[in-house]
Structures are given as C-alpha cells and as structure tokens.
Design a protein around this motif. Structure first.
Motif, PDB file in Angstrom:
ATOM      1  N   PHE A 179       0.913  -1.253  -0.189  1.00  0.00           N
ATOM      2  CA  PHE A 179       0.179  -0.036   0.079  1.00  0.00           C
ATOM      3  C   PHE A 179       0.885   1.371   0.014  1.00  0.00           C
ATOM      4  N   ILE A 180       2.020   1.325   0.689  1.00  0.00           N
ATOM      5  CA  ILE A 180       2.771   2.410   0.836  1.00  0.00           C
ATOM      6  C   ILE A 180       3.707   2.606  -0.425  1.00  0.00           C
ATOM      7  N   PHE A 181       3.906   1.403  -1.003  1.00  0.00           N
ATOM      8  CA  PHE A 181       4.516   1.456  -2.432  1.00  0.00           C
ATOM      9  C   PHE A 181       3.662   2.097  -3.462  1.00  0.00           C
ATOM     10  N   ASP A 182       2.455   1.734  -3.383  1.00  0.00           N
ATOM     11  CA  ASP A 182       1.482   2.108  -4.490  1.00  0.00           C
ATOM     12  C   ASP A 182       1.018   3.694  -4.262  1.00  0.00           C
ATOM     13  N   THR A 183       1.052   4.167  -2.861  1.00  0.00           N
ATOM     14  CA  THR A 183       0.492   5.534  -2.657  1.00  0.00           C
ATOM     15  C   THR A 183       1.778   6.278  -2.845  1.00  0.00           C
ATOM     16  N   SER A 184       3.194   5.804  -2.617  1.00  0.00           N
ATOM     17  CA  SER A 184       4.362   6.805  -3.204  1.00  0.00           C
ATOM     18  C   SER A 184       4.231   6.820  -4.778  1.00  0.00           C
ATOM     19  N   THR A 185       4.059   5.794  -5.573  1.00  0.00           N
ATOM     20  CA  THR A 185       4.235   5.798  -6.747  1.00  0.00           C
ATOM     21  C   THR A 185       2.912   6.663  -7.346  1.00  0.00           C
ATOM     22  N   LYS A 186       1.884   6.956  -6.670  1.00  0.00           N
ATOM     23  CA  LYS A 186       0.769   7.782  -7.189  1.00  0.00           C
ATOM     24  C   LYS A 186       1.181   9.117  -7.154  1.00  0.00           C
ATOM     25  N   LEU A 187       1.757   9.546  -5.873  1.00  0.00           N
ATOM     26  CA  LEU A 187       2.345  10.777  -5.349  1.00  0.00           C
ATOM     27  C   LEU A 187       3.354  11.414  -6.370  1.00  0.00           C
ATOM     28  N   LEU A 188       4.210  10.191  -6.754  1.00  0.00           N
ATOM     29  CA  LEU A 188       5.356  10.676  -7.666  1.00  0.00           C
ATOM     30  C   LEU A 188       4.546  11.115  -9.286  1.00  0.00           C
ATOM     31  N   ARG A 189       3.691  10.262  -9.566  1.00  0.00           N
ATOM     32  CA  ARG A 189       3.084  10.310 -10.652  1.00  0.00           C
ATOM     33  C   ARG A 189       2.163  11.534 -10.970  1.00  0.00           C
ATOM     34  N   ASN A 190       1.688  12.026  -9.865  1.00  0.00           N
ATOM     35  CA  ASN A 190       0.950  13.297  -9.747  1.00  0.00           C
ATOM     36  C   ASN A 190       1.812  14.499  -9.946  1.00  0.00           C
ATOM     37  N   GLN A 191       3.109  14.202  -9.428  1.00  0.00           N
ATOM     38  CA  GLN A 191       4.156  15.135  -9.814  1.00  0.00           C
ATOM     39  C   GLN A 191       4.760  15.094 -11.272  1.00  0.00           C
ATOM     40  N   GLY A 192       4.204  14.102 -11.903  1.00  0.00           N
ATOM     41  CA  GLY A 192       4.912  14.004 -13.367  1.00  0.00           C
ATOM     42  C   GLY A 192       6.056  12.811 -13.646  1.00  0.00           C
ATOM     43  N   ALA A 193       6.247  12.463 -12.498  1.00  0.00           N
ATOM     44  CA  ALA A 193       7.499  11.385 -12.427  1.00  0.00           C
ATOM     45  C   ALA A 193       6.854   9.867 -12.648  1.00  0.00           C
ATOM     46  N   VAL A 194       7.840   8.951 -12.943  1.00  0.00           N
ATOM     47  CA  VAL A 194       7.432   7.546 -12.828  1.00  0.00           C
ATOM     48  C   VAL A 194       6.192   7.106 -13.860  1.00  0.00           C
ATOM     49  N   ARG A 195       6.337   7.682 -15.074  1.00  0.00           N
ATOM     50  CA  ARG A 195       5.069   7.783 -15.947  1.00  0.00           C
ATOM     51  C   ARG A 195       5.953   6.982 -17.314  1.00  0.00           C
ATOM     52  N   HIS A 196       4.846   6.201 -18.094  1.00  0.00           N
ATOM     53  CA  HIS A 196       5.071   5.424 -19.276  1.00  0.00           C
ATOM     54  C   HIS A 196       5.006   6.407 -20.231  1.00  0.00           C
ATOM     55  N   ALA A 197       6.084   6.564 -21.219  1.00  0.00           N
ATOM     56  CA  ALA A 197       5.871   7.495 -22.635  1.00  0.00           C
ATOM     57  C   ALA A 197       5.359   6.714 -23.450  1.00  0.00           C
ATOM     58  N   ILE A 198       3.966   7.251 -23.903  1.00  0.00           N
ATOM     59  CA  ILE A 198       3.048   6.651 -25.115  1.00  0.00           C
ATOM     60  C   ILE A 198       2.785   7.692 -26.154  1.00  0.00           C
ATOM     61  N   PHE A 199       2.395   6.885 -27.133  1.00  0.00           N
ATOM     62  CA  PHE A 199       1.767   7.563 -28.398  1.00  0.00           C
ATOM     63  C   PHE A 199       0.581   7.020 -28.850  1.00  0.00           C
ATOM     64  N   LEU A 200      -0.157   7.803 -29.384  1.00  0.00           N
ATOM     65  CA  LEU A 200      -1.665   7.326 -29.710  1.00  0.00           C
ATOM     66  C   LEU A 200      -1.931   7.364 -30.969  1.00  0.00           C
ATOM     67  N   ILE A 201      -2.158   6.489 -31.499  1.00  0.00           N
ATOM     68  CA  ILE A 201      -2.545   6.422 -33.021  1.00  0.00           C
ATOM     69  C   ILE A 201      -4.159   5.830 -33.091  1.00  0.00           C
ATOM     70  N   THR A 202      -4.907   6.755 -33.597  1.00  0.00           N
ATOM     71  CA  THR A 202      -6.423   6.603 -33.852  1.00  0.00           C
ATOM     72  C   THR A 202      -6.872   7.561 -34.916  1.00  0.00           C
ATOM     73  N   ASP A 203      -8.233   7.274 -35.269  1.00  0.00           N
ATOM     74  CA  ASP A 203      -9.012   8.316 -36.092  1.00  0.00           C
ATOM     75  C   ASP A 203      -8.963   9.709 -35.373  1.00  0.00           C
ATOM     76  N   LEU A 204      -9.199  10.498 -36.307  1.00  0.00           N
ATOM     77  CA  LEU A 204      -9.274  12.070 -35.632  1.00  0.00           C
ATOM     78  C   LEU A 204     -10.667  12.148 -34.690  1.00  0.00           C
ATOM     79  N   GLU A 205     -11.878  11.609 -35.216  1.00  0.00           N
ATOM     80  CA  GLU A 205     -12.915  11.859 -34.349  1.00  0.00           C
ATOM     81  C   GLU A 205     -12.875  11.201 -32.795  1.00  0.00           C
ATOM     82  N   GLU A 206     -12.085  10.181 -32.707  1.00  0.00           N
ATOM     83  CA  GLU A 206     -11.763   9.472 -31.447  1.00  0.00           C
ATOM     84  C   GLU A 206     -10.546   9.951 -30.639  1.00  0.00           C
TER      85      GLU A 206
END
Length: 475
Positions: free
Chosen positions: A144-171
């Motif tokens: 629980f502490i590990f997950d809570t710490s991870t969420k706090l870091l992600r709220n600060q913009g850290a520990v996030r996965h870089a992704i790219f989205l490919i989809t139709d314009l309307e979606e």
C-alpha cells in the motif's frame, strides 16, 4: 510463360526479425519495480517471522534458531507470490485478496514440508499463527505504501510511461482523456492511422524510438494491415495496446488488459527484440548442416537411382518466389521427366485444386518410377537443406510457390511472402496434398505467422516426421 510483376519491395529481413537486438522499451523501469516489490515482500516476511518468534510461545526448535528455516520461509513465500502473478503490472500488485491467499498457501506448504520431511522438528502454534497474521499485515502495508508513493510521484509527473496514440481524428480527444485518467502515462504525441500506411510505417517507428516511447496505443479500427503492424511493433521492442471498437476483434498474441473500465487488447513486446527469430536462424543453420553431413550416403544412393531410372540431371532447380516476392532457385531431387514444365500446359484442365491457384495432379504422368517413391517419403525435398544453409529458406515456414501460382495471388495472399519460406509448415502437417483449396492452405499459413514461436516450429518439425512416415497426403 510471361511473368507478371509482383509487389516487390527493397530487401529487408523476415517480418519476424528485428533490425537489431533492442531491450524492450520500459523494461528497466519494470524490472526495478519488480525488484523493489520483491525486496519489500522479503523484508515483510522476515520481519513477521522474527516478531512471531519474539512474541510467540518460546520453544527450542531449528525452526526458530536456524537461518535455513527462515530462508525456506521466504523462498516459499516469494515463489507463491510469483506464481500468483503478484509482480505483474497493473492492478495485480494491489490485489490484496490474492496477497492474503498467497501468504495462506505459503503457510500451509510450510506446515506440509515440516510434517513430511522433518516430523521431529516442532514450532509452536502461536508462532505459526502470529507469523501468518503479521505477514499479511506487513506485506499488504508495504505494498500500500509503495502504491501510494508511486501515485504521489506520478501526480508530480514522474514515474510515468511514455506513450503514443494512433487513432482516427474523431476518436482522439475521447481516447486521450481515457488514457490520462489512468494517471500513469505521458502522451508524447497523437497521430491518425495514415502514419501506419506502408509509405510512412518505417518513419513512424523510427520516430517513436527516438521519442523513447514505451507503449503505443492504437485503435483497432485504424489498423489496416493488422498482422504487419503487430509484428512491426513487436520487433521494434514497443508494446502495442489495441483500443477496441464495438466490433472487437482478437489477435492471437494479444492479452486482455484494462484501461479504466475499458478492456484493451495488448501485444507485449519481447524483453530483447529479435532474439527468438535469430534463435530460429541459428537452429536452422546448425540442424541443416548436421543433416547434410548425416544424409550424405542417402544423397549418393538417391542420385544413383535417379540416373539409373531415367535420363536427365539428378537435381531439379526451379524458380520459386520467396521472402518479399524475390525469386530464388529451389533445389529438389528430380522426380519428373526432363520436359515436365512444358507438359504442364496440356495438363492444366485436369488440375485438382478447386480454385486453380496451385497445380496438383494425383496421378501425374510426368512423374518417374523413382520419383513416385521419393515423393511418397518426401525424399525429393532433401536438397532444400542447401537453400536453408544459404539463408533462402527455413526448416519451417510457408512453402515457396512457383511463379505460375504467385501470379494468381490476390493482395491478401502476399502476407505469406513476408516471412522466410520453409521446407515444411503448418499446411504440410495439416493434410499436405489432401488440402484441395488454396484459401484453406493460405489460412493455415497466416495462422502460422500469427502464432509463430520457436516452440511452434519444433512441434511442426516433430509432426512432419510422423506425416512423412505415415505417407499422409503424399503423391
């Protein structure tokens, strides 16, 4: 016969091969996460056991005095955690019900080990029960502490996965909002489905690699050549997550993964891209070389029989269409009269393949007496081991077809030309010449490409031995 132009492309490797050995994008971060969880779980189990001994009923026993029993406790616990999937990504590490079940199962196994292998060694019931209870509390708390710490870091913009989205314009906006709700991704960019077109595909993958993209989210409706795209991302070391539409489709290599409340299909990238395919090529080269040496007396015997049976050369070399529609010379022992190809035109009306794409004739008058025997046991195919050594063929893959057959292909059939052709394949072990419909054969080839693995190749090779000795569908 005139040879119509085929959709040739610049030379490139087999569809399943990577351009170079690349570690899976994001693998180091995932590995560090797993190592951290393992350490936390191990510390929790050790601490629980030590406190249970301290507060429990004191008793003189190796269970409480020897380090080996403590290591056994931790090893059994971590092994159960691994087999329960508690170190997988997503919600698995937050599944506290599964954590409790794993700890309980671990405790039961320790009791069985003690009862079966060391019945004379005792541990008090209070120590056992306290150890179970404290293990549950400490392990769930640390996670629980590990997950809570991870969420706090992600709220600060850290520990996030870089992704790219490919989809139709309307979606696009709707799916960007859905991804951002997960609070664990950084959307590095968005593009429409045109970036996956043949003309743009390589440039798109190169761009994603330069961005450091770990995962690509692609709407299923925006993928035109699904099998091509899935393999391209797979060999680029980028995990592809497919966002389904209402008419959800399934790809054999995909796994169901939840994005919020939406089930997505994920095709995970390998840890090191390309290793499985190069393992296949090394296996091909080593096995074909060994077989050529081992079968050399058989080669000489067959050559003598062919010479004694009918005039003409020992080997038959024919143009076949191989990887990326490139022509190459396939080697076989000659099983027909020397002017067999000229005689085929007169026999086309008797073709037994229903759609006429392939040419098969059970009682083909062009086959010699020795040729019938060689074909019955597939001995005529043995010289193709030379093609394997030269890298023109593999031991397992879709069979390379003559120019006459490929000229009749539809566009959808050319996917089979994107992988290295083989001496045997799924088509051959599923009926060989008894399959009288080309579309059924292509379906088997595509099934092989979609589900390919080194293990599948081995199974096909073992099945081939049985098919040959049973003479199934051979003529």
């Amino acid at each position: 016969m005139t040879y119509k132009s085929l959709p040739l492309v610049a030379f490139k490797p087999d569809l399943r091969s990577a351009k170079g050995a690349q570690i899976q994008r994001g693998f180091i971060v995932r590995l560090l996460r797993v190592i951290t969880l393992v350490i936390l779980d191990a510390v929790s189990l050790v601490l629980a056991w030590r406190l249970a001994i301290y507060f429990g009923t004191p008793i003189q026993s190796p269970w409480t005095q020897e380090v080996s029993f403590l290591l056994l406790n931790v090893t059994v616990g971590l092994t159960i955690f691994i087999t329960s999937g508690l170190y997988k990504a997503g919600t698995n590490r937050r599944n506290y019900t599964r954590v409790i079940k794993a700890i309980s199962l671990s405790s039961i196994l320790l009791l069985l080990i003690g009862f079966l292998y060391a019945p004379e060694v005792y541990v008090s019931r209070s120590i056992f029960l306290l150890s179970w209870l404290l293990s549950v509390i400490f392990t769930c708390a640390s996670r629980f502490i590990f997950d809570t710490s991870t969420k706090l870091l992600r709220n600060q913009g850290a520990v996030r996965h870089a992704i790219f989205l490919i989809t139709d314009l309307e979606e696009q906006q709707e799916q960007v909002n859905l991804i951002e709700k997960e609070n664990c991704y950084i959307v590095q960019g968005v593009a429409d489905s045109s970036c996956l077109d043949l003309a743009n595909r390589e440039q798109t993958l190169q761009y994603l690699r330069e961005l450091g993209v770990v995962e690509a989210f692609v709407s299923w409706s925006s993928i035109k050549d699904r099998l091509y795209i899935c393999w391209h991302f797979y060999t680029a070391g980028i995990t592809i997550r497919i966002l389904p539409n209402k008419r959800e489709l399934y790809h054999p290599k995909s796994q169901v993964w939840m994005l919020g409340d939406l089930p997505c299909l994920t095709i995970p990238a390998p840890i090191v891209a390309g290793t499985d395919f190069w393992l296949k090529r090394i296996f091909d080269l080593v096995c074909s070389t060994i077989l050529l040496i081992a079968f050399s007396p058989l080669y000489i015997s067959i050559a003598l029989l062919i010479k004694l049976d009918s005039p003409g050369p020992i080997f038959f070399k024919q143009d076949r269409v191989g990887l990326h529609s490139k022509k190459f010379k396939i080697w076989k022992f000659r099983t027909m009269v020397t002017n067999a190809e000229k005689l085929q035109a007169a026999l086309e009306a008797k073709n037994e393949i229903k759609d006429g794409v392939l040419f098969k004739l059970k009682d083909d008058p062009r086959i010699t007496k020795v040729g019938k025997f060689l074909r019955r046991y597939s001995l005529d195919e043995l010289p193709q081991l030379f093609n394997v050594v030269l890298g023109e063929m593999s031991l397992v893959g879709p069979r390379p077809l003559p120019l006459r057959d490929v000229e009749r292909f539809k566009t959808m059939h050319f996917i089979r030309q994107e992988v290295l052709p083989g001496i045997t394949g799924l088509w051959q072990v599923s009926g060989r010449s008894d399959i009288d419909n080309f579309e059924e054969g292509v379906r088997l080839d595509i099934t092989y490409i979609e589900n390919w693995s080194v293990w599948l190749d081995l199974k096909i090779l073992f099945k081939t031995v049985g098919v040959v000795f049973n003479k199934t569908g051979a003529y």
